[in-house]
Design a protein around this motif. Sequence first.
Motif, PDB file in Angstrom:
ATOM      1  N   HIS A  61      11.567   4.491  -2.275  1.00  0.00           N
ATOM      2  CA  HIS A  61      11.708   3.288  -2.140  1.00  0.00           C
ATOM      3  C   HIS A  61      11.539   2.732  -0.868  1.00  0.00           C
ATOM      4  O   HIS A  61      11.769   3.492   0.067  1.00  0.00           O
ATOM      5  CB  HIS A  61      12.595   2.506  -3.107  1.00  0.00           C
ATOM      6  N   HIS A  63      13.674   0.574   0.955  1.00  0.00           N
ATOM      7  CA  HIS A  63      14.929   0.356   1.741  1.00  0.00           C
ATOM      8  C   HIS A  63      15.145   1.144   3.167  1.00  0.00           C
ATOM      9  O   HIS A  63      14.478   2.383   3.013  1.00  0.00           O
ATOM     10  CB  HIS A  63      16.142   0.592   0.709  1.00  0.00           C
ATOM     11  N   ASP A  65      17.225   2.883   4.708  1.00  0.00           N
ATOM     12  CA  ASP A  65      17.980   4.012   4.481  1.00  0.00           C
ATOM     13  C   ASP A  65      17.232   5.085   3.901  1.00  0.00           C
ATOM     14  O   ASP A  65      17.312   6.348   3.944  1.00  0.00           O
ATOM     15  CB  ASP A  65      19.510   3.984   3.960  1.00  0.00           C
ATOM     16  N   HIS A  66      15.960   4.748   3.543  1.00  0.00           N
ATOM     17  CA  HIS A  66      15.012   5.839   3.071  1.00  0.00           C
ATOM     18  C   HIS A  66      13.366   5.639   3.830  1.00  0.00           C
ATOM     19  O   HIS A  66      12.802   6.637   3.702  1.00  0.00           O
ATOM     20  CB  HIS A  66      14.488   5.445   1.494  1.00  0.00           C
ATOM     21  N   HIS A 144      16.025   1.252  -9.585  1.00  0.00           N
ATOM     22  CA  HIS A 144      16.831   0.767  -8.487  1.00  0.00           C
ATOM     23  C   HIS A 144      16.573  -0.523  -7.914  1.00  0.00           C
ATOM     24  O   HIS A 144      17.123  -1.464  -7.369  1.00  0.00           O
ATOM     25  CB  HIS A 144      16.936   1.990  -7.463  1.00  0.00           C
ATOM     26  N   ASP A 165      16.891   6.611  -5.067  1.00  0.00           N
ATOM     27  CA  ASP A 165      17.999   5.917  -5.506  1.00  0.00           C
ATOM     28  C   ASP A 165      17.808   5.216  -7.141  1.00  0.00           C
ATOM     29  O   ASP A 165      16.782   5.042  -7.407  1.00  0.00           O
ATOM     30  CB  ASP A 165      18.230   4.555  -4.665  1.00  0.00           C
TER      31      ASP A 165
HETATM   32 ZN   LIG Z   1      18.123   1.556  -1.977  1.00  0.00          ZN
END
Ligand SMILES: [Zn+2]
Length: 368
Positions: A61, A63, A65-66, A144, A165
């Motif tokens: 996804h 975000h 942090d990804h 998520h 996530d």
């Molecule tokens: Zn996430």
Amino acid sequence: MISMQILGGFQEYGKNCFLIEHQETGTRIMLDCGVQNGQPEVYPPLTPEIAQSLDAVFLSHVHNDHVGALPLLADKGYEGPIWLSEASYVQIGPIQQRWKQKSAVPYQAGAGDTLHFTPFSPATKGQRIIMTDNLSFEWGHSGHMLGSVWYIIHLGGTSLFYSGDMVLDSVTFQTETPTQSSFQLAIIDSGHGGQVTSCQASEQALLKALENPDGSYRIPVSPSGKACDLILTVYQRFPDRRLFLDPALREHLSDCLSYAANLRPGMKEQLTNLLADGRIACITSDQASASGIYFTNRRLEGTKMIPIDSPAHPEFFYKAHPDLKDVEKLLGGIQAEQLVFFHSKPKDFTKLIAHIPKKLILNGGVYL
Ligand SMILES: [Zn+2]
Ligand SMILES: [Zn+2]
């Protein structure tokens, strides 16, 4: 055999990035490529050797942090495909713009423009997408946020599961369980694995805190499954109140309607009603314009902030990852030779593994 190098995301909350190699064929893939949020952001240790040896990157996804380290991956020489869902792909444009505005980054400006995104359409869910004789994959919704998916990836004769996530009980988003149960490697989100949470209790605390009909409140959220859940909940529970949305959130809700296969049954209608409702408005300045409930991460004068992400206010904590019960439920359908729990802080990780039954590990394998 599959080997794995964890470049980030293990016993930490963020910087998710996993390098996987099928040793017999030398096929190499990367699962997510994120940064640790903060100032400064922390990047995974990507090298030209890693970047130039990869056959594919898979994104769960969008975000930070990804996906936040993708420009660095491009800067180190990665030119191959970056797989992601179509619903994730529609959210990438504004993220690429933000990458350009960042200062003090470890890559050349514009590196994020050279990435080759390869979206797969909603119609491919449950099908095997074949890249080469040694590399194919399937995906399902992970609940998520808009566009978030899990993967089953087949490398040579082996297969792995990557949950990305995951939220098993989102109000808004659909979650499917994997279609296969036994893997050589399973990498599982255990972001809240050290605790058992009650979303209902948090919801009640939040609604109670918003009780005064003449008050102006701010709920600090960015586009995410949690934001959609909270907006829909507040909208339904307070039919007489005005709701003000950050423009990015409003656009996000429209994107959700364009990819309704991500939504739980009935949510398409509810979102359509919400977006057409005259009591929903966009936030246009840094000042609250009228009494109501504001959803934005921006500071807004004249509003009382509800601290939903503060350790000092656990009563408002709203789950965005599996808690201990969810991890147990998810593992009810999975066995693996290597079981890796990611996205959890050391304290949560220690609590979690004390509860995980060893019988889930196949053939004398290990878990991390
Ligand atoms: Zn996430
Ligand atoms: Zn994450």
